[in-house]
Design a protein around this motif. Sequence first.
Motif, PDB file in Angstrom:
ATOM      1  N   VAL A  32     -16.234 -10.924 -20.080  1.00 51.38           N
ATOM      2  CA  VAL A  32     -15.968 -10.605 -18.680  1.00 51.38           C
ATOM      3  C   VAL A  32     -17.205  -9.932 -18.099  1.00 51.38           C
ATOM      4  CG1 VAL A  32     -14.562  -9.228 -17.100  1.00 51.38           C
ATOM      5  CG2 VAL A  32     -13.495 -10.374 -19.057  1.00 51.38           C
ATOM      6  N   THR A  33     -17.651 -10.418 -16.941  1.00 54.65           N
ATOM      7  CA  THR A  33     -18.820  -9.824 -16.291  1.00 54.65           C
ATOM      8  C   THR A  33     -18.417  -8.894 -15.149  1.00 54.65           C
ATOM      9  OG1 THR A  33     -19.007 -11.757 -14.840  1.00 54.65           O
ATOM     10  CG2 THR A  33     -20.307 -11.766 -16.876  1.00 54.65           C
ATOM     11  N   ASP A  34     -17.358  -9.264 -14.435  1.00 47.79           N
ATOM     12  CA  ASP A  34     -16.918  -8.464 -13.298  1.00 47.79           C
ATOM     13  C   ASP A  34     -15.397  -8.510 -13.192  1.00 47.79           C
ATOM     14  OD1 ASP A  34     -19.539  -7.790 -11.610  1.00 47.79           O
ATOM     15  OD2 ASP A  34     -19.721  -9.848 -12.339  1.00 47.79           O
ATOM     16  N   LEU A  35     -14.826  -7.401 -12.764  1.00 44.74           N
ATOM     17  CA  LEU A  35     -13.385  -7.340 -12.524  1.00 44.74           C
ATOM     18  C   LEU A  35     -13.151  -6.389 -11.355  1.00 44.74           C
ATOM     19  CD1 LEU A  35     -10.467  -8.045 -13.421  1.00 44.74           C
ATOM     20  CD2 LEU A  35     -10.534  -5.995 -14.872  1.00 44.74           C
ATOM     21  N   ILE A  36     -12.522  -6.911 -10.305  1.00 45.02           N
ATOM     22  CA  ILE A  36     -12.217  -6.071  -9.149  1.00 45.02           C
ATOM     23  C   ILE A  36     -10.719  -6.104  -8.876  1.00 45.02           C
ATOM     24  CG2 ILE A  36     -14.471  -6.524  -8.092  1.00 45.02           C
ATOM     25  CD1 ILE A  36     -12.950  -8.233  -5.984  1.00 45.02           C
ATOM     26  N   VAL A  37     -10.252  -5.071  -8.207  1.00 43.28           N
ATOM     27  CA  VAL A  37      -8.872  -5.036  -7.739  1.00 43.28           C
ATOM     28  C   VAL A  37      -8.912  -4.819  -6.234  1.00 43.28           C
ATOM     29  CG1 VAL A  37      -8.666  -2.565  -8.266  1.00 43.28           C
ATOM     30  CG2 VAL A  37      -6.604  -3.946  -7.954  1.00 43.28           C
ATOM     31  N   VAL A  38      -8.099  -5.597  -5.523  1.00 42.09           N
ATOM     32  CA  VAL A  38      -7.929  -5.431  -4.079  1.00 42.09           C
ATOM     33  C   VAL A  38      -6.539  -4.847  -3.870  1.00 42.09           C
ATOM     34  CG1 VAL A  38      -7.875  -6.568  -1.830  1.00 42.09           C
ATOM     35  CG2 VAL A  38      -9.424  -7.418  -3.612  1.00 42.09           C
ATOM     36  N   PRO A  39      -6.437  -3.567  -3.464  1.00 36.86           N
ATOM     37  CA  PRO A  39      -5.121  -2.959  -3.273  1.00 36.86           C
ATOM     38  C   PRO A  39      -4.278  -3.715  -2.245  1.00 36.86           C
ATOM     39  CG  PRO A  39      -6.834  -1.282  -3.294  1.00 36.86           C
ATOM     40  CD  PRO A  39      -7.528  -2.612  -3.227  1.00 36.86           C
ATOM     41  N   PRO A  74     -12.845  -5.388   3.452  1.00 35.03           N
ATOM     42  CA  PRO A  74     -13.933  -4.406   3.392  1.00 35.03           C
ATOM     43  C   PRO A  74     -14.321  -4.089   1.956  1.00 35.03           C
ATOM     44  CG  PRO A  74     -12.269  -3.721   4.990  1.00 35.03           C
ATOM     45  CD  PRO A  74     -11.695  -4.908   4.251  1.00 35.03           C
ATOM     46  N   LEU A  75     -15.574  -3.702   1.762  1.00 30.30           N
ATOM     47  CA  LEU A  75     -16.024  -3.334   0.420  1.00 30.30           C
ATOM     48  C   LEU A  75     -15.187  -2.192  -0.148  1.00 30.30           C
ATOM     49  CD1 LEU A  75     -19.892  -3.468   0.914  1.00 30.30           C
ATOM     50  CD2 LEU A  75     -18.461  -5.132  -0.279  1.00 30.30           C
ATOM     51  N   ALA A  76     -14.691  -1.337   0.726  1.00 25.19           N
ATOM     52  CA  ALA A  76     -13.843  -0.230   0.276  1.00 25.19           C
ATOM     53  C   ALA A  76     -12.582  -0.734  -0.400  1.00 25.19           C
ATOM     54  CB  ALA A  76     -13.473   0.658   1.465  1.00 25.19           C
ATOM     55  N   GLY A  77     -12.189  -1.984  -0.111  1.00 23.01           N
ATOM     56  CA  GLY A  77     -10.984  -2.564  -0.690  1.00 23.01           C
ATOM     57  C   GLY A  77     -11.264  -3.502  -1.838  1.00 23.01           C
ATOM     58  N   ARG A  98      -8.118   6.173  -3.889  1.00 21.94           N
ATOM     59  CA  ARG A  98      -7.454   7.207  -3.100  1.00 21.94           C
ATOM     60  C   ARG A  98      -8.001   7.299  -1.677  1.00 21.94           C
ATOM     61  NH1 ARG A  98      -8.120  11.178  -8.199  1.00 21.94           N
ATOM     62  NH2 ARG A  98      -6.195  10.661  -9.327  1.00 21.94           N
ATOM     63  N   SER A  99      -9.269   6.937  -1.489  1.00 26.12           N
ATOM     64  CA  SER A  99      -9.890   7.114  -0.176  1.00 26.12           C
ATOM     65  C   SER A  99      -9.280   6.227   0.906  1.00 26.12           C
ATOM     66  CB  SER A  99     -11.399   6.832  -0.264  1.00 26.12           C
ATOM     67  OG  SER A  99     -11.650   5.454  -0.481  1.00 26.12           O
ATOM     68  N   THR A 100      -8.544   5.193   0.528  1.00 25.80           N
ATOM     69  CA  THR A 100      -7.963   4.290   1.531  1.00 25.80           C
ATOM     70  C   THR A 100      -6.439   4.215   1.458  1.00 25.80           C
ATOM     71  OG1 THR A 100      -8.219   2.361   0.067  1.00 25.80           O
ATOM     72  CG2 THR A 100     -10.044   2.841   1.575  1.00 25.80           C
ATOM     73  N   LEU A 101      -5.821   5.143   0.757  1.00 16.53           N
ATOM     74  CA  LEU A 101      -4.357   5.117   0.644  1.00 16.53           C
ATOM     75  C   LEU A 101      -3.663   5.284   1.994  1.00 16.53           C
ATOM     76  CD1 LEU A 101      -3.564   7.071  -2.653  1.00 16.53           C
ATOM     77  CD2 LEU A 101      -3.234   4.631  -2.196  1.00 16.53           C
ATOM     78  N   PHE A 102      -4.378   5.833   2.981  1.00 15.99           N
ATOM     79  CA  PHE A 102      -3.781   5.993   4.307  1.00 15.99           C
ATOM     80  C   PHE A 102      -3.388   4.654   4.918  1.00 15.99           C
ATOM     81  CE2 PHE A 102      -8.353   5.557   4.995  1.00 15.99           C
ATOM     82  CZ  PHE A 102      -8.415   4.646   6.042  1.00 15.99           C
ATOM     83  N   LEU A 103      -4.040   3.574   4.501  1.00 11.46           N
ATOM     84  CA  LEU A 103      -3.709   2.246   5.027  1.00 11.46           C
ATOM     85  C   LEU A 103      -2.299   1.827   4.631  1.00 11.46           C
ATOM     86  CD1 LEU A 103      -7.065   0.394   4.283  1.00 11.46           C
ATOM     87  CD2 LEU A 103      -6.151   0.921   6.547  1.00 11.46           C
ATOM     88  N   ARG A 104      -1.826   2.355   3.521  1.00  8.35           N
ATOM     89  CA  ARG A 104      -0.502   1.998   3.013  1.00  8.35           C
ATOM     90  C   ARG A 104       0.595   2.406   3.991  1.00  8.35           C
ATOM     91  NH1 ARG A 104       0.445   3.972  -2.987  1.00  8.35           N
ATOM     92  NH2 ARG A 104       0.513   5.985  -1.919  1.00  8.35           N
ATOM     93  N   ASP A 105       0.335   3.477   4.746  1.00  9.44           N
ATOM     94  CA  ASP A 105       1.330   3.983   5.691  1.00  9.44           C
ATOM     95  C   ASP A 105       1.104   3.474   7.111  1.00  9.44           C
ATOM     96  OD1 ASP A 105       2.450   5.536   3.622  1.00  9.44           O
ATOM     97  OD2 ASP A 105       0.925   7.086   3.942  1.00  9.44           O
ATOM     98  N   ASP A 164      -9.786  10.921  11.338  1.00 11.82           N
ATOM     99  CA  ASP A 164      -8.610  11.758  11.086  1.00 11.82           C
ATOM    100  C   ASP A 164      -8.046  11.536   9.691  1.00 11.82           C
ATOM    101  OD1 ASP A 164      -8.909  12.695  13.661  1.00 11.82           O
ATOM    102  OD2 ASP A 164      -7.277  11.475  14.494  1.00 11.82           O
ATOM    103  N   ARG A 165      -8.229  10.318   9.165  1.00  6.65           N
ATOM    104  CA  ARG A 165      -7.710  10.001   7.824  1.00  6.65           C
ATOM    105  C   ARG A 165      -8.702  10.329   6.714  1.00  6.65           C
ATOM    106  NH1 ARG A 165      -2.636   7.907   7.290  1.00  6.65           N
ATOM    107  NH2 ARG A 165      -1.691   7.580   9.334  1.00  6.65           N
ATOM    108  N   GLY A 166      -9.874  10.853   7.091  1.00  6.94           N
ATOM    109  CA  GLY A 166     -10.830  11.299   6.084  1.00  6.94           C
ATOM    110  C   GLY A 166     -11.789  10.251   5.580  1.00  6.94           C
ATOM    111  N   TRP A 167     -11.760   9.040   6.160  1.00  6.19           N
ATOM    112  CA  TRP A 167     -12.681   7.985   5.710  1.00  6.19           C
ATOM    113  C   TRP A 167     -14.053   8.164   6.345  1.00  6.19           C
ATOM    114  CZ3 TRP A 167     -15.056   3.204   7.278  1.00  6.19           C
ATOM    115  CH2 TRP A 167     -15.391   2.343   6.209  1.00  6.19           C
TER     116      TRP A 167
END
Length: 220
Positions: A32-39, A74-77, A98-105, A164-167
């Motif tokens: 495996v060379t790369d593995l990413i997760v997209v929340p 986004p790269l953040a995702g 954790r930095s993008t968990l605000f999107l969940r709500d 406001d969400r800290g991003w």
Amino acid sequence: MDGSYGAKTLRLKARNNPSLMVMGYDQARTRVTDLIVVPAHFFTEAIIEPRKPLSMTARRAGWQGCNILIGQVPLAGRISLIRTGLHVPKATVLDQWRSTLFLRDTKQTARGWLLAVMNAVEAIGRPEFNLDDVYAHEAALSALYPGNNNVRPKIRQQLQMLRDRGWLEFNGRGTYRLAASLSRRERGLWCEPRPPLTHQRPILRVHDRGTRSLSPQNSP
């Protein structure tokens, strides 16, 4: 995840919509060379592209698959677990998650604009930027949302929400800074400037039976 376009768009509306993992591998070296997760909270209907339905002569006539336009996430995702064959430190992975968990709500209808502005910010390619840098992507954002005639006020609204969400951090006088930029640069995760938002993006093809592949002509 089902390969059907209809099933996928319905699944997006469910609270238990799954996250996506994408793996790159070296077949010759069987590693495996790369593995990413997209929340899951990065998925909206805007990144699900319907494919042409199968012809009436096909065995499954009328069946319609879909592509996931992963390049529009986004790269953040796109959180790396393995990069160029090396494991990413657990703390780095958790920080980015954790930095993008605000999107969940955030409701899906509102989430699309937030993700579009996040893409615009990342396309600037610098951790510090000003309002004019984001306005430079006004045409691309207008094309995404042709019914909105007040794109600049909408951009400012989304930047305020991201602050406001800290991003983001607001430095005053129309300047902003990515809240996680320093740690990303220290860890070698900050990227070079990205292509404009109108640039062709990688496509993750979702086939029948749940198999997936990156479209070669659109790969980075």
